[in-house]
Design a protein around this motif. Structure first.
Motif, PDB file in Angstrom:
ATOM      1  N   ASP A   1       0.868  -1.184   0.000  1.00 49.43           N
ATOM      2  CA  ASP A   1       0.000   0.000   0.000  1.00 49.43           C
ATOM      3  C   ASP A   1       0.903   1.232   0.000  1.00 49.43           C
ATOM      4  O   ASP A   1       1.346   1.691   1.054  1.00 49.43           O
ATOM      5  CB  ASP A   1      -0.900  -0.030   1.247  1.00 49.43           C
ATOM      6  N   LEU A   2       1.194   1.735  -1.196  1.00 50.91           N
ATOM      7  CA  LEU A   2       2.181   2.811  -1.335  1.00 50.91           C
ATOM      8  C   LEU A   2       1.827   4.047  -0.512  1.00 50.91           C
ATOM      9  O   LEU A   2       2.682   4.614   0.167  1.00 50.91           O
ATOM     10  CB  LEU A   2       2.326   3.205  -2.807  1.00 50.91           C
ATOM     11  N   ALA A   3       0.580   4.457  -0.563  1.00 48.81           N
ATOM     12  CA  ALA A   3       0.196   5.684   0.139  1.00 48.81           C
ATOM     13  C   ALA A   3       0.376   5.517   1.646  1.00 48.81           C
ATOM     14  O   ALA A   3       0.912   6.401   2.331  1.00 48.81           O
ATOM     15  CB  ALA A   3      -1.245   6.051  -0.195  1.00 48.81           C
ATOM     16  N   ALA A   4      -0.044   4.364   2.180  1.00 51.06           N
ATOM     17  CA  ALA A   4       0.053   4.133   3.621  1.00 51.06           C
ATOM     18  C   ALA A   4       1.515   3.978   4.049  1.00 51.06           C
ATOM     19  O   ALA A   4       1.935   4.509   5.087  1.00 51.06           O
ATOM     20  CB  ALA A   4      -0.739   2.886   4.003  1.00 51.06           C
TER      21      ALA A   4
ATOM     22  N   PHE B   1      10.704   7.239  -4.214  1.00 49.68           N
ATOM     23  CA  PHE B   1      11.974   7.278  -3.496  1.00 49.68           C
ATOM     24  C   PHE B   1      11.863   8.176  -2.264  1.00 49.68           C
ATOM     25  O   PHE B   1      11.110   9.162  -2.261  1.00 49.68           O
ATOM     26  CB  PHE B   1      13.086   7.809  -4.407  1.00 49.68           C
ATOM     27  N   PHE B   2      12.644   7.822  -1.250  1.00 51.97           N
ATOM     28  CA  PHE B   2      12.677   8.574   0.013  1.00 51.97           C
ATOM     29  C   PHE B   2      14.123   8.706   0.467  1.00 51.97           C
ATOM     30  O   PHE B   2      14.948   7.831   0.200  1.00 51.97           O
ATOM     31  CB  PHE B   2      11.889   7.832   1.106  1.00 51.97           C
TER      32      PHE B   2
ATOM     33  N   LEU C   1      10.281   2.476  -2.642  1.00 52.69           N
ATOM     34  CA  LEU C   1       9.143   1.571  -2.510  1.00 52.69           C
ATOM     35  C   LEU C   1       8.644   1.220  -3.898  1.00 52.69           C
ATOM     36  O   LEU C   1       8.572   2.091  -4.774  1.00 52.69           O
ATOM     37  CB  LEU C   1       7.990   2.220  -1.736  1.00 52.69           C
ATOM     38  N   ILE C   2       8.305  -0.054  -4.092  1.00 52.75           N
ATOM     39  CA  ILE C   2       7.732  -0.470  -5.369  1.00 52.75           C
ATOM     40  C   ILE C   2       6.417  -1.188  -5.109  1.00 52.75           C
ATOM     41  O   ILE C   2       6.287  -1.950  -4.140  1.00 52.75           O
ATOM     42  CB  ILE C   2       8.714  -1.372  -6.154  1.00 52.75           C
ATOM     43  N   ASP C   3       5.472  -0.921  -5.981  1.00 48.98           N
ATOM     44  CA  ASP C   3       4.155  -1.542  -5.844  1.00 48.98           C
ATOM     45  C   ASP C   3       4.270  -3.060  -5.931  1.00 48.98           C
ATOM     46  O   ASP C   3       5.013  -3.597  -6.744  1.00 48.98           O
ATOM     47  CB  ASP C   3       3.249  -1.012  -6.956  1.00 48.98           C
TER      48      ASP C   3
ATOM     49  N   MET D   1      11.280  11.936  -2.105  1.00 49.70           N
ATOM     50  CA  MET D   1      12.021  12.580  -3.189  1.00 49.70           C
ATOM     51  C   MET D   1      11.084  12.573  -4.403  1.00 49.70           C
ATOM     52  O   MET D   1      11.232  11.775  -5.310  1.00 49.70           O
ATOM     53  CB  MET D   1      13.310  11.808  -3.498  1.00 49.70           C
ATOM     54  N   GLY D   2      10.089  13.455  -4.395  1.00 45.35           N
ATOM     55  CA  GLY D   2       9.067  13.430  -5.436  1.00 45.35           C
ATOM     56  C   GLY D   2       7.947  12.479  -5.078  1.00 45.35           C
ATOM     57  O   GLY D   2       7.962  11.845  -4.014  1.00 45.35           O
ATOM     58  N   GLY D   3       6.975  12.397  -5.963  1.00 45.83           N
ATOM     59  CA  GLY D   3       5.801  11.572  -5.699  1.00 45.83           C
ATOM     60  C   GLY D   3       5.965  10.153  -6.208  1.00 45.83           C
ATOM     61  O   GLY D   3       7.024   9.758  -6.670  1.00 45.83           O
ATOM     62  N   ALA D   4       4.887   9.367  -6.083  1.00 43.53           N
ATOM     63  CA  ALA D   4       4.863   8.009  -6.623  1.00 43.53           C
ATOM     64  C   ALA D   4       4.538   8.098  -8.104  1.00 43.53           C
ATOM     65  O   ALA D   4       3.472   8.569  -8.491  1.00 43.53           O
ATOM     66  CB  ALA D   4       3.819   7.177  -5.885  1.00 43.53           C
TER      67      ALA D   4
END
Ligand code: NI
Length: 142
Positions: free
Chosen positions: A89-92, A121-122, A132-134, A105-108
């Motif tokens: 769950d990318l947003a969570a 990226f973070f 993070l990857i879906d 570092m920018g959005g998804a």
């Protein structure tokens, strides 16, 4: 709220300046190609995945001077630079990372080398870069 210690490792991102020579060197160490080169025109990079002993390595090679990693590769040379984790769950997970001191570092954004699935990226002040990857992404040649 997701717990960060349940994120599973997907790959290590590895900067390379010469993609063909780098691939040959990895294959020489017994890595096998999991996904051959894909051009990411949004980020200005070519990406391939190789695996060995359960480890997936993402080779990242900029093909233009204003790529997303041109600054990094000037400083780091050929080297690993991020570890990517699978997100259910990318947003969570992004929210949980922010609460733990990671700066986005920018959005998804969709990644062509990852089947068009989103990645994000973070930056952590003590740990450096993570991705993070879906969870939907699987290597194209698997
Ligand atoms: Ni990556």
């Amino acid at each position: 709220m997701p717990v960060l210690n349940t994120l599973t490792v997907h790959h290590v991102g590895y900067l390379v300046k010469k993609k063909n020579q780098a691939m040959r060197a990895f294959l020489g160490l017994g890595y096998v190609i999991a996904q051959d080169w894909v051009r990411d025109e949004l980020r200005g990079i070519d990406i391939a995945f190789v695996t060995k002993d359960g480890l997936a390595v993402e080779l990242v090679c900029p093909y233009r001077d204003d790529s997303d990693v041109s600054g990094l590769i000037t400083r780091l040379k050929n080297s690993p630079y991020h570890i990517c984790y699978v997100s259910r769950d990318l947003a969570a997970d992004a929210e949980a990372l922010r609460e733990s001191g990671y700066l986005p570092m920018g959005g998804a954004l969709p990644a062509p080398a990852c089947g068009g699935h989103p990645v994000q990226f973070f930056m952590h002040p003590a740990l450096g870069i993570i991705e993070l990857i879906d969870k939907a992404f699987t290597f194209a040649q698997e």
